[in-house]
Design a protein around this motif. Structure first.
Motif, PDB file in Angstrom:
ATOM      1  N   MET A 133     -10.969 -83.897 -49.698  1.00 16.95           N
ATOM      2  CA  MET A 133     -10.749 -83.111 -48.157  1.00 16.95           C
ATOM      3  C   MET A 133     -11.954 -83.557 -47.447  1.00 16.95           C
ATOM      4  O   MET A 133     -13.127 -82.948 -47.457  1.00 16.95           O
ATOM      5  CB  MET A 133     -10.202 -81.858 -48.528  1.00 16.95           C
ATOM      6  N   ALA A 134     -11.673 -83.485 -45.851  1.00 13.32           N
ATOM      7  CA  ALA A 134     -12.565 -83.211 -44.922  1.00 13.32           C
ATOM      8  C   ALA A 134     -12.233 -82.246 -44.176  1.00 13.32           C
ATOM      9  O   ALA A 134     -11.044 -81.959 -43.652  1.00 13.32           O
ATOM     10  CB  ALA A 134     -12.513 -84.520 -43.836  1.00 13.32           C
ATOM     11  N   ILE A 146     -17.246 -82.952 -46.469  1.00 13.46           N
ATOM     12  CA  ILE A 146     -16.392 -83.668 -47.256  1.00 13.46           C
ATOM     13  C   ILE A 146     -16.442 -83.041 -48.537  1.00 13.46           C
ATOM     14  O   ILE A 146     -17.634 -82.911 -49.349  1.00 13.46           O
ATOM     15  CB  ILE A 146     -16.516 -85.274 -47.187  1.00 13.46           C
ATOM     16  N   PHE A 147     -15.268 -82.767 -49.129  1.00 14.19           N
ATOM     17  CA  PHE A 147     -15.233 -82.107 -50.490  1.00 14.19           C
ATOM     18  C   PHE A 147     -14.647 -83.103 -51.421  1.00 14.19           C
ATOM     19  O   PHE A 147     -13.699 -83.786 -51.118  1.00 14.19           O
ATOM     20  CB  PHE A 147     -14.569 -80.882 -50.441  1.00 14.19           C
ATOM     21  N   ARG A 148     -15.143 -83.080 -52.640  1.00  9.38           N
ATOM     22  CA  ARG A 148     -14.604 -84.116 -53.715  1.00  9.38           C
ATOM     23  C   ARG A 148     -14.335 -82.994 -54.998  1.00  9.38           C
ATOM     24  O   ARG A 148     -15.076 -82.243 -55.248  1.00  9.38           O
ATOM     25  CB  ARG A 148     -15.593 -85.023 -54.175  1.00  9.38           C
ATOM     26  N   ARG A 158     -19.762 -80.901 -52.702  1.00  7.24           N
ATOM     27  CA  ARG A 158     -19.527 -81.127 -51.271  1.00  7.24           C
ATOM     28  C   ARG A 158     -20.789 -82.003 -50.518  1.00  7.24           C
ATOM     29  O   ARG A 158     -21.783 -82.087 -51.399  1.00  7.24           O
ATOM     30  CB  ARG A 158     -19.850 -79.727 -50.425  1.00  7.24           C
ATOM     31  N   PHE A 159     -20.400 -82.616 -49.698  1.00  6.93           N
ATOM     32  CA  PHE A 159     -21.317 -83.635 -48.956  1.00  6.93           C
ATOM     33  C   PHE A 159     -21.342 -83.133 -47.385  1.00  6.93           C
ATOM     34  O   PHE A 159     -20.435 -83.090 -46.756  1.00  6.93           O
ATOM     35  CB  PHE A 159     -20.766 -85.089 -48.930  1.00  6.93           C
ATOM     36  N   GLU A 160     -22.541 -83.038 -46.992  1.00  5.63           N
ATOM     37  CA  GLU A 160     -22.644 -82.155 -45.723  1.00  5.63           C
ATOM     38  C   GLU A 160     -22.784 -83.387 -44.796  1.00  5.63           C
ATOM     39  O   GLU A 160     -23.540 -84.200 -44.665  1.00  5.63           O
ATOM     40  CB  GLU A 160     -23.657 -81.331 -45.804  1.00  5.63           C
ATOM     41  N   LEU A 161     -21.845 -83.158 -43.695  1.00  7.04           N
ATOM     42  CA  LEU A 161     -22.073 -84.400 -42.405  1.00  7.04           C
ATOM     43  C   LEU A 161     -22.957 -83.826 -41.504  1.00  7.04           C
ATOM     44  O   LEU A 161     -23.118 -82.633 -41.387  1.00  7.04           O
ATOM     45  CB  LEU A 161     -20.429 -84.532 -42.049  1.00  7.04           C
ATOM     46  N   SER A 162     -23.143 -84.814 -40.807  1.00  8.47           N
ATOM     47  CA  SER A 162     -24.251 -84.525 -39.571  1.00  8.47           C
ATOM     48  C   SER A 162     -23.568 -84.495 -38.192  1.00  8.47           C
ATOM     49  O   SER A 162     -23.949 -84.536 -37.171  1.00  8.47           O
ATOM     50  CB  SER A 162     -25.125 -85.691 -39.549  1.00  8.47           C
ATOM     51  N   PHE A 163     -22.166 -84.449 -38.401  1.00  5.34           N
ATOM     52  CA  PHE A 163     -21.232 -84.133 -36.975  1.00  5.34           C
ATOM     53  C   PHE A 163     -20.169 -83.126 -37.306  1.00  5.34           C
ATOM     54  O   PHE A 163     -19.654 -83.049 -38.585  1.00  5.34           O
ATOM     55  CB  PHE A 163     -20.846 -85.757 -36.462  1.00  5.34           C
ATOM     56  N   GLY A 204     -16.939 -90.594 -53.551  1.00  3.42           N
ATOM     57  CA  GLY A 204     -17.337 -89.566 -52.465  1.00  3.42           C
ATOM     58  C   GLY A 204     -18.633 -88.737 -52.804  1.00  3.42           C
ATOM     59  O   GLY A 204     -18.688 -87.743 -52.224  1.00  3.42           O
ATOM     60  N   LYS A 205     -19.438 -89.084 -53.786  1.00  4.04           N
ATOM     61  CA  LYS A 205     -20.825 -88.472 -54.087  1.00  4.04           C
ATOM     62  C   LYS A 205     -21.896 -88.505 -52.831  1.00  4.04           C
ATOM     63  O   LYS A 205     -22.371 -87.759 -52.290  1.00  4.04           O
ATOM     64  CB  LYS A 205     -21.376 -88.991 -55.259  1.00  4.04           C
ATOM     65  N   THR A 206     -21.819 -90.020 -52.105  1.00  6.71           N
ATOM     66  CA  THR A 206     -22.476 -90.295 -51.167  1.00  6.71           C
ATOM     67  C   THR A 206     -21.947 -91.081 -50.167  1.00  6.71           C
ATOM     68  O   THR A 206     -20.856 -91.522 -50.300  1.00  6.71           O
ATOM     69  CB  THR A 206     -23.834 -90.762 -51.450  1.00  6.71           C
ATOM     70  N   TRP A 207     -22.181 -90.915 -48.821  1.00  7.80           N
ATOM     71  CA  TRP A 207     -21.721 -91.433 -47.674  1.00  7.80           C
ATOM     72  C   TRP A 207     -22.398 -91.943 -46.662  1.00  7.80           C
ATOM     73  O   TRP A 207     -23.627 -91.280 -46.528  1.00  7.80           O
ATOM     74  CB  TRP A 207     -20.712 -90.406 -46.897  1.00  7.80           C
ATOM     75  N   SER A 208     -22.118 -93.095 -45.993  1.00  7.02           N
ATOM     76  CA  SER A 208     -22.807 -93.653 -45.067  1.00  7.02           C
ATOM     77  C   SER A 208     -22.033 -94.331 -44.049  1.00  7.02           C
ATOM     78  O   SER A 208     -20.893 -94.678 -44.254  1.00  7.02           O
ATOM     79  CB  SER A 208     -23.888 -94.999 -45.791  1.00  7.02           C
ATOM     80  N   VAL A 209     -22.443 -94.498 -42.984  1.00 11.72           N
ATOM     81  CA  VAL A 209     -22.017 -95.018 -41.755  1.00 11.72           C
ATOM     82  C   VAL A 209     -21.519 -96.421 -41.909  1.00 11.72           C
ATOM     83  O   VAL A 209     -22.664 -97.343 -42.268  1.00 11.72           O
ATOM     84  CB  VAL A 209     -22.601 -94.778 -40.265  1.00 11.72           C
TER      85      VAL A 209
END
Length: 290
Positions: A133-134, A146-148, A158-163, A204-209
């Motif tokens: 979930m976002a 973003i939670f997994r 959780r993965f902390e977003l920069s926006f 969903g552990k790590t994210w990139s644009v």
């Protein structure tokens, strides 16, 4: 007011004015107010329950309501598995056995109340125990998360977003911005409102644009960017265990560039000419036969 009435009145007052986790409660220390206390300037030092053998078990209370239910997501392989997201009250999983909705966001503290605005949910059709979930509120002014979960939402990483996310903003009722590749469930996409398309290749552990997705949309409503509203996969364009080749994304853009397509598993993207300037597709879904 008799003893039972006094205990019930205190119980009701506490439930309305506070939030409790499970705990043991000693009624012998419970202070009770009734009309006779007005004669003592509302002092209640001597108004206590006399029976010290009474104890109670306290737990959270189901509160119905609190904002829109902005989306419901169903798992395609596990019967009865459904999730609901709301704009202010968190996320819920349906317990089909007991026919009730279970809140999955009770772990959030009051300081993180903005994360109760859930922008999107994705359920994994290959491994139904996995859910994402976002979360985030534009009103809070804080960045989203973003939670997994690997246990149906009982616990989360959780993965902390920069926006920021906008679970409470205009466009909250659009399609799901989180989407899991149906052929390779390690791969997940998230369409943001203002920071482009994001991708995870590790559950969903790590994210990139995604740098090749070079638009964020140019339409805003009530000062809220709408951005990328949904991701859809053409499952038949891939094979089990490998990334899906054909992927589509819907973008809120007033110039007519509202649907983008990748034919190489998200490496490059091109817009599809819809010839519908001024309109944008709020939701999209592939049929089973493509």
């Amino acid at each position: 007011m008799n003893m039972k009435e006094k205990v019930f009145a205190a119980f009701t007052s506490l439930i309305i004015t506070g939030t409790f986790s499970s705990c043991s409660f000693d009624a012998s220390k419970l202070k009770i107010w009734d009309k006779s206390d007005n004669q003592n300037n509302n002092k209640v030092e001597n108004a206590v329950v006399e029976d010290s053998d009474i104890s109670y078990q306290w737990d959270t209370v189901s509160i119905d309501g609190g904002g829109y239910v902005s989306g419901i997501v169903c798992n395609k392989t596990e019967k009865g598995l459904m999730y609901a997201r709301t704009e202010k009250s968190g996320a819920f999983r349906y317990d089909s056995e007991n026919k009730e909705w279970i809140c999955m966001t009770d772990f959030l503290s009051a300081d993180e109340s903005g994360l109760m605005s859930v922008e999107s949910i994705a359920t994994d059709n290959h491994e139904p125990n996995r859910v994402y979930m976002a979360c985030g509120s534009l009103e809070s002014g804080e960045n989203g998360v973003i939670f997994r979960s690997e246990d149906y939402g009982s616990s989360w990483e959780r993965f902390e977003l920069s926006f920021p996310c906008g679970g409470d903003a205009a466009g909250r009722g659009s399609g799901e911005r989180l989407a899991i590749d149906p052929n390779d469930n390690r791969t997940i996409y998230y369409g943001s409102r203002s920071a482009g398309l994001w991708k995870s290749s590790d559950y969903g552990k790590t994210w990139s644009v995604v740098p090749s997705f070079n638009t964020t949309g140019n339409f805003a409503q009530d000062s809220a960017d709408i951005g990328i509203m949904w991701i859809a996969f053409d499952e038949q364009s891939g094979t089990d265990g490998s990334p899906t080749l054909n992927i589509y994304a819907g973008v809120a853009d007033v110039d007519g560039n509202t649907i983008y397509k990748s034919e190489n598993a998200g490496i490059t993207w091109d817009s599809i000419d819809t010839e519908l300037a001024g309109y944008y597709p709020v939701q999209a879904e592939f049929s089973e036969n493509g």
